[in-house]
Design a protein around this motif. Structure first.
Motif: not given
Length: 370
Positions: A292-296, A310-318, A329-336
């Protein structure tokens, strides 16, 4: 295909040449059309990019299934009925690095007679064809579709090697440049577009092993003016068109070669990119990937409103994403898409979670709005 054969071989043709010739043409067309081979290009991890020094050590991580050897070639000159490793044995590996528009090659060859003493094209050669966007079609002046331009300098400068490239790579190159680019764009063989290195210990006329290591930049458009060139974008899981031939000379006193070992089933692949073969730009092998590897990445979509996508480019099962935009501020969206209230430079953090664990990536001040 049968319709085309029947149209060409009409009744008059059959009467003149007979049925055997018709069948032979049909079989030949089927053989060429049914070449369903495909190959793979190894993805090097960013921390294991090969050093161009003629040393094959960097390539030991490439699995054997990536090798293209003599078993895939045929001598379409008809001089050699089959490959003889005592005469010539060649293997090729190809690699790429995600984020770089470069193709890396390791060419290893044994030849019982290396011919490279003359200054011209009479030289053992690795002739490489590159059509990275698989545009296909003829690309040399003698094949120009306009008959008025065939074999003219107008065709040479505006057409030859423009949408696909042909490299005559000398093996080895002695007192000459490492390759002849067959076209009006010789600049593509030099840095910052290419680099090459050899390793060998034989003299002209002797046998032995040669190692050639090089990289090139593929182009969707490469005219004689480099300022107008368009590099091919290399992307994971994309197919590109490649082909090559080994031109083997065994006697410096003979003008003809001793074999034209072709990867394609079509001899004229050297000037027609439709006869290249698909090579897939592979993902990283499993052992080089994190589970699992966070990338954006991000893009400012409206600077006046301070809106950033913002675009999620992470790898692995998420299973979950958590963005911290650096402004409280925060967000739980994948691509906010986030709108900043104030101008500034922000530290943005993406934290992901899945069955294999947790990973996060922060970028310091990359995101800036005014």
């Amino acid at each position: 295909m049968l319709f085309r054969i029947k149209s060409f071989f009409n009744l008059k043709t059959k009467a003149k040449y007979g049925l055997p010739l018709v069948l032979m043409a049909l079989i030949t067309s089927q053989t060429n059309a049914q070449d369903n081979r495909s190959f793979q290009i190894f993805q090097f991890p960013a921390n294991k990019i090969p050093t161009i020094d003629g040393n094959s050590e960097d390539w030991k991580i490439v699995p054997e299934n990536y090798i293209v050897g003599m078993d895939q070639l045929w001598d379409d000159s008809g001089k050699q009925p089959k490959a003889d490793p005592k005469n010539l044995a060649v293997s090729v590996k190809i690699g790429w690095v995600k984020g770089l528009n470069r193709l890396y090659f390791l060419y290893e060859a044994y030849d019982d007679y290396w011919d490279f003493s003359l200054p011209g094209l009479h030289n053992d050669t690795f002739e490489l064809i590159v059509d990275a966007d698989q545009s296909g079609g003829p690309f040399i002046d003698r094949f120009h579709p306009n008959p008025n331009l065939t074999n003219t300098m107008d065709a040479y400068f505006s057409y030859h090697g423009v949408h696909a490239q042909n490299y005559h790579i000398f093996t080895p190159a002695v007192e000459k440049d490492w390759t002849m680019v067959w076209g009006s764009q010789p600049w593509i063989k030099n840095l910052p577009y290419a680099n090459a290195s050899y390793k060998y210990d034989f003299k002209p006329g002797q046998g032995g092993k040669l190692t050639l290591e090089f990289w090139i930049t593929p182009f969707d458009y490469a005219g004689n003016n480099p300022s107008r060139a368009v590099e091919s974008i290399l992307e994971e899981n994309k197919n590109i068109g490649l082909c090559w031939a080994i031109i083997d000379y065994d006697d410096v006193n003979k003008t003809e070669n001793n074999g034209f070992w072709n990867l394609s089933k079509e001899h004229k692949m050297y000037g027609n990119a439709s006869y290249s073969l698909p090579f897939k730009l592979m993902p990283l092998e499993k052992q080089y990937k994190k589970e699992i590897d966070a990338k954006w990445s991000f893009k400012v979509v409206n600077m006046a409103k301070r809106e950033v996508a913002f675009v999620d480019e992470s790898e692995g099962e998420i299973t979950s994403w958590n963005w911290d935009f650096g402004d409280g501020t925060t967000s739980t969206e994948q691509n906010p898409i986030h709108q900043y209230k104030e101008a500034g430079k922000y530290v943005v953090i993406l934290k992901i979670q899945g069955p294999k664990g947790i990973s996060q990536l922060s970028k310091v001040w990359d995101v800036a709005v005014k």
